[in-house]
Design an enzyme around this catalytic site. Sequence first.
Site, mmCIF file in Angstrom:
data_model
loop_
_atom_site.group_PDB
_atom_site.id
_atom_site.type_symbol
_atom_site.label_atom_id
_atom_site.label_comp_id
_atom_site.label_asym_id
_atom_site.label_seq_id
_atom_site.Cartn_x
_atom_site.Cartn_y
_atom_site.Cartn_z
ATOM 1 N N ASN A 114 0.856 -1.191 0.000
ATOM 2 C CA ASN A 114 0.000 0.000 0.000
ATOM 3 C C ASN A 114 0.888 1.236 0.000
ATOM 4 O O ASN A 114 1.941 1.240 0.637
ATOM 5 C CB ASN A 114 -0.870 0.020 1.266
ATOM 6 C CG ASN A 114 -1.753 1.263 1.337
ATOM 7 O OD1 ASN A 114 -2.401 1.632 0.352
ATOM 8 N ND2 ASN A 114 -1.782 1.929 2.483
ATOM 9 N N HIS A 116 0.977 5.171 1.094
ATOM 10 C CA HIS A 116 0.260 6.083 1.992
ATOM 11 C C HIS A 116 0.964 7.448 1.960
ATOM 12 O O HIS A 116 2.201 7.493 2.047
ATOM 13 C CB HIS A 116 0.270 5.509 3.416
ATOM 14 C CG HIS A 116 -0.504 6.342 4.389
ATOM 15 N ND1 HIS A 116 -1.875 6.280 4.488
ATOM 16 C CD2 HIS A 116 -0.093 7.277 5.289
ATOM 17 C CE1 HIS A 116 -2.284 7.132 5.429
ATOM 18 N NE2 HIS A 116 -1.228 7.748 5.924
HETATM 19 C C1 GRF Z 1 -2.520 8.749 -3.065
HETATM 20 O O1 GRF Z 1 -2.253 9.949 -2.407
HETATM 21 C C2 GRF Z 1 -2.161 7.582 -2.185
HETATM 22 O O2 GRF Z 1 -1.085 7.822 -1.350
HETATM 23 C C3 GRF Z 1 -3.409 7.414 -1.350
HETATM 24 O O3 GRF Z 1 -4.470 7.709 -2.239
HETATM 25 C C4 GRF Z 1 -4.011 8.552 -3.289
HETATM 26 C C5 GRF Z 1 -4.303 7.859 -4.575
HETATM 27 O O4 GRF Z 1 -4.055 8.671 -5.689
HETATM 28 N N1 GRF Z 1 -3.462 6.111 -0.765
HETATM 29 P P1 GRF Z 1 -4.192 8.080 -7.154
HETATM 30 O O5 GRF Z 1 -5.599 7.531 -7.299
HETATM 31 O O6 GRF Z 1 -3.158 7.005 -7.327
HETATM 32 O O7 GRF Z 1 -3.951 9.239 -8.083
#
Ligand code: GRF
Length: 217
Positions: A114, A116
Amino acid sequence: MNEEQSDTPAIAVLVSGRGSNLDAIFRAIEQGDLHARVALVISSRADAPALDIARQHGADTVVVAPKSYGSRAEAGAAIIAALTAAQVDAIALAGFKPILDASVIEAYPDRILNVHPSLLPAFAGGMAPRPQADALAAGVKLSGCTVHIVTADVDAGPIVAQAAVPVLEDDTVETLSARILVEEHRLLPLTLEWLLSGRLQIEDGRARLAPDTVSAH
Ligand code: GRF
């Protein structure tokens, strides 16, 4: 599936929204930095822009919307069925909003990453842009992103990689998020490559990276 495809590790990417990390994974594959193929994109929302990105790249897509299922466990069973059919080797959560049912995590131990948008364990728990907003509110001078192994404890699995960015005086949630996102797009494909190439070892709840014996030659 042709012969070349069956030799290439298969990944699934789970999304809910914009899909910029999914796009970064496709770009890393196209550039030869990530030796994998996106066998499946699972979205928790039928209207996620990430699904368009998946389709543009010819990836199979499935929508598993939590509200269509009676429980998190039932949604988890649908996710496992799709992952099993696609024969995936690893999974990336790239902005996937629902909490993954424990059955999915148990089915793919140490195989789910994941990303984050904070330097964990700081600002764990919330979905973007909450961690970025909380970092601004706390007045920290450094923020960044973390890729970790997904375990049953939300945002608390072994940390695989982190990248820090400065928090500037005039930052807004948007400008800070954009600076962090550049690092997310670099780290998620990189750590997937580490996982798929067998370099990641999880011992005593910590992730360790074995030397790169392939590129060293
Ligand atoms: C990112 O900021 C990620 O860290 C978080 O959700 C967002 C997803 O962005 N978990 P995207 O859909 O990949 O543009």
